[in-house]
Design a protein around this motif. Structure first.
Motif, mmCIF file in Angstrom:
data_model
loop_
_atom_site.group_PDB
_atom_site.id
_atom_site.type_symbol
_atom_site.label_atom_id
_atom_site.label_comp_id
_atom_site.label_asym_id
_atom_site.label_seq_id
_atom_site.Cartn_x
_atom_site.Cartn_y
_atom_site.Cartn_z
ATOM 1 N N GLY A 61 0.140 -1.569 -0.273
ATOM 2 C CA GLY A 61 0.109 -0.421 0.286
ATOM 3 C C GLY A 61 0.816 1.393 -0.064
ATOM 4 O O GLY A 61 -0.345 2.266 0.195
ATOM 5 N N LYS A 62 2.337 1.202 0.181
ATOM 6 C CA LYS A 62 3.089 2.318 -0.014
ATOM 7 C C LYS A 62 3.427 2.817 -1.556
ATOM 8 O O LYS A 62 3.226 2.048 -2.234
ATOM 9 C CB LYS A 62 4.272 1.808 0.345
ATOM 10 N N ALA A 63 3.386 4.148 -1.615
ATOM 11 C CA ALA A 63 3.626 4.935 -2.856
ATOM 12 C C ALA A 63 4.740 4.939 -3.332
ATOM 13 O O ALA A 63 5.743 3.608 -2.572
ATOM 14 C CB ALA A 63 3.394 6.164 -3.148
ATOM 15 N N ALA A 64 5.167 4.423 -4.909
ATOM 16 C CA ALA A 64 6.751 4.554 -4.879
ATOM 17 C C ALA A 64 7.127 5.746 -4.415
ATOM 18 O O ALA A 64 7.261 6.944 -4.622
ATOM 19 C CB ALA A 64 6.027 4.262 -6.858
ATOM 20 N N GLY A 65 8.316 5.079 -4.659
ATOM 21 C CA GLY A 65 9.855 6.111 -3.650
ATOM 22 C C GLY A 65 9.388 6.361 -2.020
ATOM 23 O O GLY A 65 10.591 6.864 -1.592
ATOM 24 N N THR A 66 8.713 5.224 -1.855
ATOM 25 C CA THR A 66 8.894 5.171 0.099
ATOM 26 C C THR A 66 10.165 4.187 -0.006
ATOM 27 O O THR A 66 9.921 3.439 -0.475
ATOM 28 C CB THR A 66 7.089 4.766 0.446
ATOM 29 N N ARG A 121 5.834 -3.082 -8.799
ATOM 30 C CA ARG A 121 5.839 -4.133 -8.212
ATOM 31 C C ARG A 121 7.120 -4.437 -7.414
ATOM 32 O O ARG A 121 7.616 -5.354 -7.398
ATOM 33 C CB ARG A 121 4.689 -5.573 -8.434
ATOM 34 N N GLN A 122 8.097 -3.448 -8.627
ATOM 35 C CA GLN A 122 9.426 -3.530 -7.841
ATOM 36 C C GLN A 122 9.765 -2.588 -6.810
ATOM 37 O O GLN A 122 9.698 -1.348 -6.904
ATOM 38 C CB GLN A 122 10.179 -3.156 -9.187
ATOM 39 N N GLY A 177 20.152 -4.711 -5.797
ATOM 40 C CA GLY A 177 19.416 -5.313 -7.162
ATOM 41 C C GLY A 177 17.825 -4.473 -6.944
ATOM 42 O O GLY A 177 17.454 -4.382 -5.772
ATOM 43 N N ILE A 178 17.258 -5.040 -8.376
ATOM 44 C CA ILE A 178 16.023 -4.473 -7.929
ATOM 45 C C ILE A 178 15.095 -6.247 -8.813
ATOM 46 O O ILE A 178 15.397 -6.732 -8.982
ATOM 47 C CB ILE A 178 15.330 -3.647 -9.788
ATOM 48 N N TYR A 179 14.010 -6.432 -7.894
ATOM 49 C CA TYR A 179 13.150 -7.447 -7.260
ATOM 50 C C TYR A 179 12.129 -6.916 -7.889
ATOM 51 O O TYR A 179 11.596 -6.283 -7.594
ATOM 52 C CB TYR A 179 13.522 -7.827 -6.584
ATOM 53 N N LYS A 180 11.215 -8.289 -8.147
ATOM 54 C CA LYS A 180 9.858 -7.940 -8.622
ATOM 55 C C LYS A 180 9.103 -8.693 -7.597
ATOM 56 O O LYS A 180 9.559 -9.974 -7.401
ATOM 57 C CB LYS A 180 9.343 -8.060 -10.189
ATOM 58 N N LEU A 181 7.840 -8.509 -7.007
ATOM 59 C CA LEU A 181 7.408 -9.457 -5.882
ATOM 60 C C LEU A 181 6.288 -9.788 -6.919
ATOM 61 O O LEU A 181 5.103 -8.879 -6.806
ATOM 62 C CB LEU A 181 6.386 -8.484 -4.783
ATOM 63 N N LEU A 187 9.703 -13.569 -4.318
ATOM 64 C CA LEU A 187 10.342 -12.402 -4.976
ATOM 65 C C LEU A 187 11.366 -12.760 -6.022
ATOM 66 O O LEU A 187 11.981 -13.462 -5.820
ATOM 67 C CB LEU A 187 10.869 -11.850 -3.493
ATOM 68 N N VAL A 188 10.929 -12.178 -6.989
ATOM 69 C CA VAL A 188 12.167 -12.188 -8.118
ATOM 70 C C VAL A 188 13.058 -10.964 -8.385
ATOM 71 O O VAL A 188 12.374 -10.072 -8.377
ATOM 72 C CB VAL A 188 11.056 -12.728 -9.240
#
Length: 280
Positions: A61-66, A121-122, A177-181, A187-188
């Protein structure tokens, strides 16, 4: 290799090393290097996706950049109101290994760092996976009869000894790194974080500064050594030598003729006559 104490932690702990400390360590705490343990030792079974569920509930529920901070130390976590991400694996079942089960049994690790919410969702995950302190003994801690029987036999076979705590020091295994839920528990990995031009430039400047400092230190040492060598090779004269040198100089001055006033006057007249003749 290390001796397992604070000044020289062990890189890993196998059955042989554990039994040696059990028999001879008198219960003293054994120290292990955290990075080695998490990279090639008993903690290598952990990965960042083990904390997917904790990450999910922390950023849901948190916005991008949080950004959300995580901490493995419970005292710091309570003071700073950071989040917890902890996972326990079982060497008896999840990661079957005779040596792992014998030394570690059930073992836990946590994530310390920052998780930043991106789009789609990253997550940008930066930090480290750190093990929790352990203990080696043969105390019963499961309700599994075959397992506890094996533990009892191991205790008898190992002989007299004392259980000991295992403490980890240093840094854990880094994650950046960058991961996607994909879902709350999956988590990928997408990609490692890219280094910007400015970051690379700053790192280059830092490396260059360190290189210059090393060169300056080397030159300073070389110049110092040269000065020392010069002072060592050039012997200072003794008092007696200085006295003799002064006497020699004095004798030279005595034997050197000093022209009288009359001689100087005659020489001046001769020079004057020469100048007149040259002029006419």
């Amino acid at each position: 290799m290390g001796n397992g104490f604070q000044d020289a932690p062990l890189k890993s702990l196998d059955i042989e090393a554990a039994l040696k400390h059990w028999r001879n360590g008198e219960g003293a705490t054994l120290t292990l290097d955290m990075y080695s343990h998490m990279s090639t030792g008993g903690g290598r079974v952990f990965d960042v996706d083990d904390f997917a569920r904790d990450f999910y509930w922390a950023v849901e529920g948190k916005a991008a950049g949080t950004s959300v901070k995580f901490e493995t130390n419970s005292i710091i976590r309570a003071e700073k109101n950071y989040k917890s991400a902890k996972y326990t694996t079982d060497y008896y079942y999840s990661n079957p290994s005779i040596e792992g089960a014998y030394v570690w049994g059930k073992t836990s690790a946590g994530f310390k760092g920052v998780v930043t919410v991106l789009d789609n969702r990253q997550l940008l995950i930066t930090g480290e996976i750190r093990p929790y302190n352990e203990q080696f003994d043969f105390a019963r801690n499961t309700w599994n009869p075959p397992l506890e029987l094996a533990r009892l036999l191991g205790r008898i076979w190992s002989g007299d000894g004392a259980g000991f705590n295992i403490r980890f020091v240093g840094r854990g295994r880094p994650i950046d790194g960058i991961y996607k839920l994909v879902n709350p528990s999956v988590l990928v990995h997408v990609k490692d974080r890219e280094v910007t031009y400015r970051q690379a430039e700053l790192q280059s400047l830092k490396d260059y500064g360190a290189l210059q400092a090393e060169r300056y230190a080397a030159l300073s040492l070389e110049a110092r050594d040269e000065r020392v060598a010069t002072r060592t090779s050039t012997r200072a004269p003794t008092f007696r030598q200085s006295e003799n040198d002064s006497m020699v100089a004095y004798e030279r001055q005595k034997v050197t003729e000093t022209p009288s006033f009359r001689d100087s006057e005659i020489k001046s007249m001769r020079d004057y006559e020469r100048q007149k003749a040259a002029a006419t």
